[in-house]
Design a protein around this motif. Structure first.
Motif, short mmCIF file in Angstrom:
data_model
loop_
_atom_site.label_atom_id
_atom_site.label_comp_id
_atom_site.label_asym_id
_atom_site.label_seq_id
_atom_site.Cartn_x
_atom_site.Cartn_y
_atom_site.Cartn_z
N PRO A 7 -15.13 -11.70 6.13
CA PRO A 7 -15.10 -11.23 7.53
C PRO A 7 -15.27 -9.72 7.70
O PRO A 7 -15.59 -9.27 8.80
CB PRO A 7 -13.71 -11.68 8.01
CG PRO A 7 -12.91 -11.89 6.78
CD PRO A 7 -13.88 -12.34 5.74
N SER A 51 -9.91 -4.46 6.80
CA SER A 51 -9.02 -5.48 7.36
C SER A 51 -7.58 -4.98 7.35
O SER A 51 -7.16 -4.32 6.40
CB SER A 51 -9.06 -6.76 6.52
OG SER A 51 -10.35 -7.02 6.07
N LEU A 52 -6.88 -5.33 8.40
CA LEU A 52 -5.46 -5.02 8.49
C LEU A 52 -4.76 -6.37 8.48
O LEU A 52 -5.02 -7.22 9.32
CB LEU A 52 -5.23 -4.32 9.83
CG LEU A 52 -3.90 -3.65 10.11
CD1 LEU A 52 -3.76 -2.42 9.22
CD2 LEU A 52 -3.86 -3.22 11.57
N HIS A 53 -3.91 -6.59 7.45
CA HIS A 53 -3.30 -7.91 7.33
C HIS A 53 -1.93 -7.91 8.00
O HIS A 53 -1.08 -7.09 7.70
CB HIS A 53 -3.20 -8.30 5.86
CG HIS A 53 -4.53 -8.25 5.18
ND1 HIS A 53 -5.59 -9.05 5.56
CD2 HIS A 53 -5.01 -7.46 4.19
CE1 HIS A 53 -6.63 -8.78 4.81
NE2 HIS A 53 -6.32 -7.81 3.98
N ILE A 75 -2.94 -9.24 1.74
CA ILE A 75 -3.64 -10.42 2.23
C ILE A 75 -2.84 -11.70 2.01
O ILE A 75 -2.85 -12.61 2.81
CB ILE A 75 -5.03 -10.48 1.58
CG1 ILE A 75 -5.90 -11.54 2.23
CG2 ILE A 75 -4.94 -10.72 0.07
CD1 ILE A 75 -7.36 -11.35 1.93
N HIS A 76 -2.10 -11.72 0.90
CA HIS A 76 -1.34 -12.93 0.60
C HIS A 76 -0.15 -13.03 1.53
O HIS A 76 0.61 -12.08 1.68
CB HIS A 76 -0.89 -12.93 -0.86
CG HIS A 76 -2.06 -12.86 -1.79
ND1 HIS A 76 -3.00 -13.85 -1.87
CD2 HIS A 76 -2.46 -11.88 -2.63
CE1 HIS A 76 -3.92 -13.50 -2.74
NE2 HIS A 76 -3.63 -12.31 -3.21
N ALA A 110 -0.24 -13.18 4.67
CA ALA A 110 -0.52 -12.72 6.02
C ALA A 110 -0.85 -13.92 6.90
O ALA A 110 -1.41 -14.91 6.43
CB ALA A 110 -1.69 -11.74 6.01
N THR A 111 -0.48 -13.84 8.18
CA THR A 111 -0.76 -14.95 9.08
C THR A 111 -2.06 -14.71 9.84
O THR A 111 -2.68 -15.63 10.34
CB THR A 111 0.37 -15.13 10.10
OG1 THR A 111 0.59 -13.86 10.73
CG2 THR A 111 1.64 -15.58 9.42
N GLU A 112 -2.47 -13.46 9.92
CA GLU A 112 -3.74 -13.15 10.56
C GLU A 112 -4.20 -11.78 10.09
O GLU A 112 -3.42 -11.03 9.50
CB GLU A 112 -3.61 -13.18 12.08
CG GLU A 112 -2.53 -12.24 12.61
CD GLU A 112 -2.39 -12.32 14.13
OE1 GLU A 112 -2.69 -13.37 14.69
OE2 GLU A 112 -1.99 -11.32 14.73
N SER A 113 -5.45 -11.49 10.36
CA SER A 113 -5.98 -10.19 9.98
C SER A 113 -6.74 -9.59 11.15
O SER A 113 -7.28 -10.31 11.99
CB SER A 113 -6.90 -10.31 8.77
OG SER A 113 -6.17 -10.80 7.67
N LEU A 114 -6.76 -8.25 11.19
CA LEU A 114 -7.43 -7.54 12.27
C LEU A 114 -8.52 -6.68 11.65
O LEU A 114 -8.30 -5.99 10.65
CB LEU A 114 -6.42 -6.67 13.02
CG LEU A 114 -5.26 -7.44 13.64
CD1 LEU A 114 -4.25 -6.47 14.27
CD2 LEU A 114 -5.76 -8.43 14.68
N LEU A 115 -9.70 -6.73 12.26
CA LEU A 115 -10.85 -6.09 11.63
C LEU A 115 -11.37 -4.91 12.43
O LEU A 115 -11.52 -4.97 13.64
CB LEU A 115 -11.96 -7.12 11.47
CG LEU A 115 -11.60 -8.17 10.42
CD1 LEU A 115 -12.19 -9.51 10.76
CD2 LEU A 115 -12.02 -7.70 9.04
N ARG A 134 -6.84 -13.79 -7.10
CA ARG A 134 -6.93 -15.23 -6.92
C ARG A 134 -8.38 -15.57 -6.70
O ARG A 134 -8.99 -15.10 -5.76
CB ARG A 134 -6.12 -15.62 -5.69
CG ARG A 134 -5.24 -16.81 -5.95
CD ARG A 134 -4.27 -16.97 -4.83
NE ARG A 134 -4.90 -17.64 -3.69
CZ ARG A 134 -4.24 -17.89 -2.57
NH1 ARG A 134 -2.99 -17.51 -2.44
NH2 ARG A 134 -4.82 -18.50 -1.57
#
Lengths: 99, 501, 495
Positions: C95, C141-143, C151-152, C154-159, C282
């Protein structure tokens, strides 16, 4: 009987991020043979030493000067977004693929 | 019967507006009325922008009143294929993926159209992302052929050709990747011009296959097509594949051709097309085409048989290149920045949301081509597939170059068959792909090619294709206008009168 | 988790092979393929347009300055500049990448086959460069919702796509064998040298902490005489120190696994700044299929030889040349020069010398007192709040006898505390050497009177005994006397 397996189609669909249905897997497997046929036909053509073409008039060294141009207004940038928050595009959790 | 505004050519309307006999608002309103009357049946438009079009028309009228010098088509309204990005005006590519997308910018050609004072009536239907030959793959339903509403209007630009054929617009914009301007032109009895690749900017045209996509004019007459092409063509620094030269004036060539004198012009007919025609071309189409060639000979042209051995490979070459590029170009529709999003319920990961969105947002033909292209580009195959196809392109290009050493232009039927009934070719993709048998070589070569009406078969229009050398678009216009001078009365008399609701 | 081997044992039993991939954001005014500006730290999504957002219909046009910068880098790294080169699409979904393909280079990079020479502990190493190519950076990305901002979980990310499309140069080395126990230092020296070269070219601000220079470190181990082992790729290595630490860690980790007869997995690992460890990434897809193909939206490039030569003429004096020149000018040994260089002190010392200090004094300050303090504070030397001009000024005061070493160190305290320049600090804190002869003579007389026995010895010629009296005088003047002057005064009075 198609030459390309359903598993192979499923892998391609995953690469292309398409959550295809079972019926589509079957259909695509058959239709992919079109491209195999194309490949077979084209492989007959002797292209040794032939350069590739992608343009009518091949252009080289098409550059832009390093001069700033106006960006879009942020409201316009985010207006089309399915979801946004804190001036950013919001997406659901990214399950790591690239990490 | 007095000539209605909608019956006039764009050139005539432009003159009426320029001379003050009509205003742009009157003209624009006449076409909007026509759309309101017949588009319920034809379904050529995805979006009609009456308010925007009238506002632009009023602006042109004000400028003309103030004595401003405007373009030769100023005030004449236009329909725009819904693949062109229009600022503030919904742009869908006839896909659910972009059903509600309002772009924040104008593409270069749309900018030029606006600057030239052509009010935009609305956006026209197409096969989703321009993939198809019948508009049956539009997510918003098929457009009907005004000549016979049980038949397809061609594709992908069936909306533009039907809008022009049904007199809902005097001018339209199309894009041609494998025949999407010319084939709809042929089956609706209109003119369609695919310019030299790189002479018309692709900036702001939603990409299908980058190395093939070519925007161009869709009109009723050759001269209208030429005038429109002169408005939109020319170098664009925003498109790296745009040729930094001016195209030769095509309107003058169209005027010259309409004089009906082709003496000194040598035309080539491709031997391999004739051989290929045995496999699929309808006898009625061949007949009308041959009658067209005879007319051209009567006007003074010499005809010569030309061998283009690699044209036989055009279709497989195209079906490697176009899906490969498309699979990459369409990767951006991922639910993140614009367009559809499906399945964002708090449980699904982004990857799942992307996959669900793309599954739901793309129709069958788009998915099929994405899968084909993904396969063609996947590991270990690039040289065999895409690489080999781009090399065969070179051989096809060399065939054209060898031909143009002997002749000024090549002629062929535009498409092997007349408009077919809905549903008759959707079951087998290959039957659909055959529609573009004659049009694809020019896309691979990059040279100009136009389709001009050449008579009827089974009461349906047949198109004759003229293919020219790279950057010599004027040759195509001259030959097409000459043929038109012999044909248009036939067409005008038999052209459909879509019933007004 | 496997226990780690001792580093010394590991490098005795195994030979490391290094490989480094460095990404450098170019400092152009605009992005690689559009006219958006590239200012660091702008409000999210304010430096974006149809092109760098990947909007339908938008098309790229290559930035000429970015091409030139890349050629300059290639030339500085002794590369061959391609006569025919082009961009390619690297297709994968992520993304932060607006088109879901990255415009990069594949089989035809702009520059190939170069080298960089580094020196560690006086020993030279040649690091071969495989390729230098140009591509575009991704967004950020901001997690949100995870406990760690990672990232692990996280419930959502902001780009934010401000960074998307900034020109990014990738510099890839060939495998570097033969560094042995010095592999961590060689890796660090290479990245340092690369940074200095790029800085001298003025093509990037090369700030590792801001991410404008990022490093991936490849490492494998093999037993002497055997084939090279399986390598791991450690990402997220964002400082020079981390480069060294990550290599050291991987050598210890891999050797422990190999000792137990286990296999090394070819995998991507992440460097953890806090612990100095690497951890596995991962990965869901084992083999990524990028489906590279030539970018049909961009024209091919044929850099003319005239263009390349005109760029070559623009090359500044490169760090290695400059170092050789300065080493001679400053009269340093190879080893001293390596220390200067590896401490990142070259420019600082150079500027201090330019500001008037003697080279030896400048070296002494930066490698001694200031390095010590930087280490204590956990800072890079150039992040200390003291300027070369101030160091030169300080040394000037010492040379004039206005400060002694002890006072000078106190002045540095003040300068680092932000109290102003050396002169200001000295006067504000009253840290001048006592030069008032009257006061000094009085203190000397008092010391002599109080230590009659010692005075007698000195009178008898035992000048080394003067130290006792000097100590007394220094005490009486609160250390603000010039010890040398005091000594001379005592001896004069007792002769």
């Amino acid at each position: 009987m198609s030459t390309i397996s359903r598993a192979e189609v499923a892998h391609l669909a995953h690469l292309a991020r398409l959550e295809v249905t079972e019926e589509e897997l079957d259909a695509f497997a058959g239709q992919l043979d079109v491209i195999l046929e194309s490949m077979k036909t084209l492989s007959e053509v002797d292209t040794d030493g032939v350069p590739p073409t992608s343009q009518a008039v091949p252009l080289v060294n098409v550059f832009r000067e390093d001069q700033p141009q106006p960006s879009l207004q942020r409201d316009d940038v985010l207006a089309g977004a399915p979801d946004s928050a804190e001036d950013r595009f919001r997406v659901p959790q990214i399950l790591s693929e690239e990490e | 019967m007095t000539e209605r505004i909608i019956d006039k050519t764009a050139a005539a309307l432009a003159e009426d507006i320029r001379e003050g006999r009509l205003t742009s608002v009157e003209v624009t309103r006449a076409f909007l009325d026509r759309i309101a009357a017949v588009d319920g049946e034809i379904k050529a438009f995805t979006t009609v922008d009456a308010e925007g079009a009238l506002a632009q028309a009023a602006e042109v009228d004000a400028k003309l009143k103030a004595g401003e010098e405007l373009s030769p088509l100023a005030g004449v309204p236009i329909a725009v294929k819904d693949l062109f990005v229009t600022k503030g005006l919904r742009t869908t590519a006839s896909s659910k993926m972009l059903e509600e997308w309002i772009p924040p910018y104008d593409g270069t050609i749309v900018e030029r159209v606006r600057a030239a004072g052509l009010p935009i009536l609305g956006k026209t239907n197409l096969d989703e992302f321009a993939m198809g030959s019948s508009t049956e793959y539009s997510a918003f339903g098929a457009t009907k052929n005004p000549w016979d509403t049980d038949r397809i209007p061609g594709g992908s630009g069936g909306g533009s050709s039907a809008a022009v054929a049904a007199k809902m617009a005097p001018l339209a914009l199309g894009t041609d990747t494998g025949g999407s301007i010319r084939q709809p032109g042929a089956v609706t009895g209109t003119f369609g011009g695919k310019p030299t690749y790189g002479s018309n900017s692709r900036y702001g045209v939603i990409a299908f296959s980058s190395s093939l996509d070519t925007p161009g004019p869709v009109t009723r007459t050759v001269l209208d097509g030429a005038l429109l092409n002169e408005v939109i063509s020319g170098h664009d620094p925003k498109d790296s594949t745009s040729i930094p030269q001016d195209v030769r004036p095509v309107a003058d060539a169209a005027r010259e051709g309409s004089g009906g004198d082709l003496s000194g012009v040598t035309l080539g007919v491709v031997k391999e097309f004739a051989e290929g025609s045995a496999q699929g071309a309808e006898p009625g189409v061949i007949e009308a085409y041959q009658a067209g060639v005879e007319q051209l000979v009567k006007l003074g042209a010499t005809v010569k048989e030309i061998s283009a051995p690699h044209f036989a490979y055009a279709l497989p070459t195209y079906y490697l290149i176009a899906p490969s590029e498309a699979s990459s170009n369409l990767a951006r529709y991922d639910s993140v920045r614009y367009g559809l999003r499906v399945g964002d319920d708090g449980d699904n990961s982004l990857e799942q949301v992307m996959s669900k969105t793309r599954e739901a947002g793309f129709g069958p033909e788009v998915k099929r081509r994405i899968i084909l292209g993904t396969y063609a580009l996947s590991a270990g195959y690039i040289d065999q597939f895409y690489g080999q196809a781009q090399k065969v392109r070179t051989l096809i290009k060399r065939d054209f170059e060898a031909a143009f050493a002997e002749v000024d232009a090549l002629v062929s039927p535009t498409t092997p068959f007349i408009a077919f009934p809905f549903g008759s070719r959707t079951a087998d993709p290959y039957q659909m792909y055959l529609s573009d048998l004659y049009t694809i070589p020019s896309n691979l070569y990059g040279g100009p090619a136009v389709s001009v009406p050449a008579g009827l078969s089974e009461g349906m229009p047949v198109g004759l294709q003229v293919m020219g050398p790279v950057m010599r678009d004027e040759v195509c216009y001259r030959v097409a206008a000459a043929l038109e001078s012999t044909q248009s009365p036939i067409l005008a008399e038999t052209a459909p009168e879509a019933e007004e609701a | 988790m496997t226990a780690l081997n001792k580093y010394e044992t590991a490098v005795k039993d195994y030979e490391p092979v290094l490989g480094l991939e460095t990404h450098v954001e170019l400092g152009t005014n605009t992005k690689m393929f559009c006219g958006c500006t590239t200012v660091f730290g702008a409000e999210p999504n304010t430096q974006t347009c149809p092109v760098c957002l990947g909007l339908p219909g938008a098309l790229p046009v290559a930035n000429k300055t970015a091409i030139e910068s890349t050629i300059l880098i290639g030339l500085a790294l002794n590369c061959r500049i391609a006569e025919w080169t082009r961009f390619a699409r690297k297709n994968y979904f992520y993304p932060d990448m607006p088109k879901n393909f990255q415009t990069s280079q594949y089989e035809e990079p702009l520059c190939e086959d170069g080298y960089v020479e580094v020196s560690v502990d006086g020993k030279p190493y040649r690091v071969e460069i495989e390729r230098v190519h140009l591509e575009e950076d991704t967004g950020k990305s901001l997690h949100v919702g995870g406990s760690t901002g990672r990232i692990h979980g996280a419930t959502e990310s902001l780009l934010d796509y401000n960074r998307a499309g900034i020109p990014l140069v990738e510099i890839v080395t060939k495998p570097v064998p033969g560094a042995g126990a010095l592999a961590p230092e060689v890796a660090r020296a290479y990245v340092t040298e690369l940074r200095d070269i790029l800085r001298s070219l003025n093509v990037s601000d090369v700030r590792m902490e801001q991410g404008s220079m990022r490093c991936d470190v490849n490492l494998s181990l093999n037993k002497p005489g055997e084939e090279w082992g399986t390598r791991t790729e450690t990402k997220n290595v964002n400082s020079l120190r981390s480069v060294e630490r990550s290599v050291r860690y991987e050598i210890r980790r891999q050797s422990a696994l190999l000792d137990k007869g286990e296999k090394i997995h070819q995998e991507t690992r992440h460097f953890q700044e806090a612990t100095g460890e690497t951890s596995p990434g991962r990965s869901k897809e084992t083999a990524t299929d990028y489906r590279y193909f030539p970018e049909p939206d961009l024209a091919v490039m044929e850099p003319s030889r005239e263009w390349v030569e005109s760029l070559r003429e623009r090359l500044p004096e490169l760090p290695s040349k400059r170092r050789a020149r300065l080493q001679e000018e400053w009269g340093l040994s190879e080893k001293e020069m390596d220390s200067v260089n590896n401490a990142g002190a070259l420019d600082l010392i150079g500027a201090t010398v330019s500001a008037g200090a003697a080279p030896q004094s400048a070296v002494k300050w930066w490698l001694g007192e200031l390095s010590r303090r930087a280490n204590e504070a956990g800072l890079e030397l150039d992040a200390m709040s003291v300027t070369p001009a101030q160091v030169a000024e300080l040394q000037g005061m010492v040379d004039e006898g206005r400060l002694n070493d002890k006072l000078a160190r106190q002045v540095i305290d003040g300068v680092l505390a932000g109290e102003g320049g050396p002169a200001e600090v000295a006067s504000a804190r009253g840290l001048e050497v006592v030069s008032d002869t009257g006061a000094l003579e009085k203190a000397v007389d008092e010391a002599i009177a109080a230590n009659a026995e010692v005075a007698e010895k000195i009178r008898g010629g035992a000048h080394q005994a003067a130290g006792v009296l000097i100590g007394q005088v220094m005490k009486a003047t609160k250390g603000q006397a010039d010890a040398k002057a005091v000594r001379e005064l005592i001896i004069a009075k007792l002769s």
